[in-house]
Design a protein around this motif. Structure first.
Motif, short mmCIF file in Angstrom:
data_model
loop_
_atom_site.label_atom_id
_atom_site.label_comp_id
_atom_site.label_asym_id
_atom_site.label_seq_id
_atom_site.Cartn_x
_atom_site.Cartn_y
_atom_site.Cartn_z
N TRP A 1 0.87 -1.19 0.00
CA TRP A 1 0.00 0.00 0.00
C TRP A 1 0.90 1.23 0.00
CZ3 TRP A 1 -3.97 1.20 4.50
CH2 TRP A 1 -4.72 2.33 4.16
N TYR A 2 0.95 1.91 -1.15
CA TYR A 2 1.83 3.06 -1.30
C TYR A 2 1.33 4.25 -0.48
CZ TYR A 2 3.64 0.48 -5.33
OH TYR A 2 4.18 -0.48 -6.14
N SER B 1 2.67 8.52 1.01
CA SER B 1 3.55 9.66 0.73
C SER B 1 4.88 9.57 1.48
CB SER B 1 2.84 10.96 1.08
OG SER B 1 2.54 11.01 2.47
N GLU B 2 4.88 8.87 2.63
CA GLU B 2 6.11 8.72 3.40
C GLU B 2 6.61 7.29 3.46
OE1 GLU B 2 6.04 10.39 7.28
OE2 GLU B 2 5.90 12.46 6.56
N SER B 3 5.67 6.33 3.50
CA SER B 3 6.07 4.93 3.59
C SER B 3 5.07 4.04 2.87
CB SER B 3 6.19 4.50 5.05
OG SER B 3 4.93 4.53 5.69
N ASN B 4 5.53 2.87 2.48
CA ASN B 4 4.67 1.87 1.85
C ASN B 4 4.41 0.75 2.85
OD1 ASN B 4 5.00 3.42 -0.41
ND2 ASN B 4 6.19 1.92 -1.56
N GLY B 5 3.14 0.48 3.13
CA GLY B 5 2.79 -0.62 4.02
C GLY B 5 2.86 -1.95 3.28
N LEU B 6 3.37 -2.98 3.95
CA LEU B 6 3.50 -4.32 3.37
C LEU B 6 2.72 -5.30 4.22
CD1 LEU B 6 7.36 -4.09 2.79
CD2 LEU B 6 5.59 -3.83 1.04
N TYR B 7 1.84 -6.08 3.59
CA TYR B 7 0.95 -6.96 4.35
C TYR B 7 0.88 -8.35 3.74
CZ TYR B 7 -1.00 -2.59 6.26
OH TYR B 7 -1.17 -1.37 6.86
N VAL B 8 0.79 -9.36 4.62
CA VAL B 8 0.35 -10.71 4.26
C VAL B 8 -0.82 -11.02 5.17
CG1 VAL B 8 0.87 -13.18 4.24
CG2 VAL B 8 2.59 -11.53 3.45
N LEU B 9 -1.97 -11.35 4.57
CA LEU B 9 -3.20 -11.61 5.32
C LEU B 9 -3.72 -12.99 4.97
CD1 LEU B 9 -5.01 -8.27 4.36
CD2 LEU B 9 -3.58 -8.63 6.37
N GLN B 10 -4.45 -13.60 5.91
CA GLN B 10 -5.10 -14.88 5.64
C GLN B 10 -6.51 -14.86 6.19
OE1 GLN B 10 -3.05 -18.45 6.98
NE2 GLN B 10 -4.18 -19.70 5.51
N GLN B 11 -7.40 -15.45 5.42
CA GLN B 11 -8.81 -15.48 5.80
C GLN B 11 -9.07 -16.35 7.02
OE1 GLN B 11 -11.43 -16.76 2.65
NE2 GLN B 11 -13.26 -16.73 3.95
N LYS B 12 -9.91 -15.83 7.91
CA LYS B 12 -10.48 -16.61 9.01
C LYS B 12 -11.92 -16.15 9.14
CE LYS B 12 -9.87 -18.19 13.76
NZ LYS B 12 -9.06 -18.10 15.00
N GLY B 13 -12.82 -16.98 8.64
CA GLY B 13 -14.22 -16.58 8.62
C GLY B 13 -14.44 -15.43 7.66
N LYS B 14 -15.02 -14.34 8.15
CA LYS B 14 -15.30 -13.17 7.32
C LYS B 14 -14.23 -12.10 7.41
CE LYS B 14 -19.23 -14.67 5.72
NZ LYS B 14 -19.35 -15.03 4.29
N ASN B 15 -13.11 -12.43 8.06
CA ASN B 15 -12.05 -11.45 8.24
C ASN B 15 -10.74 -11.90 7.61
OD1 ASN B 15 -13.54 -9.53 9.93
ND2 ASN B 15 -13.53 -11.18 11.44
N LEU B 16 -9.94 -10.93 7.21
CA LEU B 16 -8.58 -11.17 6.76
C LEU B 16 -7.66 -10.78 7.91
CD1 LEU B 16 -8.85 -9.73 3.15
CD2 LEU B 16 -8.33 -12.11 3.72
N LEU B 17 -7.00 -11.76 8.51
CA LEU B 17 -6.15 -11.52 9.66
C LEU B 17 -4.71 -11.31 9.24
CD1 LEU B 17 -7.54 -14.14 12.21
CD2 LEU B 17 -8.33 -11.81 11.75
N GLU B 18 -4.04 -10.41 9.92
CA GLU B 18 -2.66 -10.08 9.60
C GLU B 18 -1.71 -11.20 10.03
OE1 GLU B 18 0.22 -6.85 11.47
OE2 GLU B 18 -1.39 -5.91 10.29
#
Length: 274
Positions: free
Chosen positions: A243-244, A246-263
């Motif tokens: 996720w780009y 203006s100051e930093s880019n966030g980096l994520y790996v998520l996995q589904q658990k039910g109706k949510n994507l958990l970090e």
């Protein structure tokens, strides 16, 4: 009767019904582990990577680059922070930044691109899907109504940014502001079994200057999301993205658990202009 006796004797002797050797004492799971994943970024040639993990750098054998391509990698060495470093985690400061150096053994990644580094067995039980980005457009009315019903909040803006054809859509949602509640946005996967959410709760910034990210003006921008991979397993879906900002880019790996994507794993790259 004779057949029944033979089967019973076989069971007693362990001939029938014994588990396969590969399963004996081994718990097989498709749950992703932060201990087996980290992030890196490429130099200007796309043939070298600088990884963030200082603890176990030699365990990573592959780099997952958008849109889910796997490149074999080889660990080189730890690179110390140079006095010439400007503090940025980008290709222009690659030789001066601190981290773990890897060589891309086959092919190359795009210059300055962020990737996920993974161990050989990190994605056990996962199938990498043929994700593709699309020209940004709105989600369909039925999906928006389902999202509003789930969140009990009106959708202000919505976008589809990519898809796995005939299976899943990837989207960004910005909800209407509600008095007494913090601003809300979501990264979503629209699947055949419903919508799966990663929610972003914003700041109560009266000037709407930096709500979710620095200098975002209180607006979600779907063009700032880049998907690195999308997989399917028995647990559902997993996704990695950058996720780009203006100051930093966030980096994520998520996995589904039910109706949510958990970090599962999260980091960032500092890329503010000089």
């Amino acid at each position: 009767m004779k057949k029944l006796i033979v089967v019973m004797m076989a069971l007693m002797l362990g001939i029938v019904g014994s588990p396969p050797a590969s399963a004996a004492g081994v718990k097989v799971t498709d749950r992703l582990s932060e201990a087996k994943l980290t992030f890196a970024y490429a130099d200007s040639t796309g043939t070298r990577l600088l990884g963030f993990d200082q603890a176990h750098p030699k365990q990573y054998t592959q780099a997952i680059a958008a849109p889910g391509r796997s490149h074999p990698i080889q660990y080189g060495k730890h690179q110390k922070l140079s006095e010439k470093s400007n503090g940025r985690n980008n290709m222009y400061n690659f030789d001066n930044d601190e981290g773990e150096i890897y060589k891309v053994l086959k092919g190359k990644v795009s210059q300055d691109e962020a990737v996920v580094l993974a161990t050989k067995d990190a994605f056990q039980g996962h199938t990498f899907l043929a994700y593709r980005s699309v020209k940004i457009k709105g989600l369909d009315k039925k999906t928006v109504q389902a999202i509003e019903k789930t969140k009990k909040r009106k959708v202000l803006k919505h976008w589809q940014i990519g898809e796995v054809p005939s299976e899943v859509q990837v989207g960004i949602i910005q909800f209407e502001n509600v008095k007494g509640k913090k601003p809300l946005a979501s990264f979503v996967l629209v699947t055949k079994n419903g919508v799966v959410f990663q929610d972003f709760e914003g700041n109560d910034d009266p000037d709407q200057y930096s709500v979710w990210r620095v200098d975002d003006g209180g607006e979600m921008d779907p063009s700032l999301f880049r998907i690195m991979f999308l997989t399917r397993s028995a647990s559902g879906y997993a996704v990695g993205y950058e996720w780009y900002g203006s100051e930093s880019n966030g980096l994520y790996v998520l996995q589904q658990k039910g109706k949510n994507l958990l970090e599962v794993e999260h980091s960032s790259r500092y890329i503010a202009p000089l």
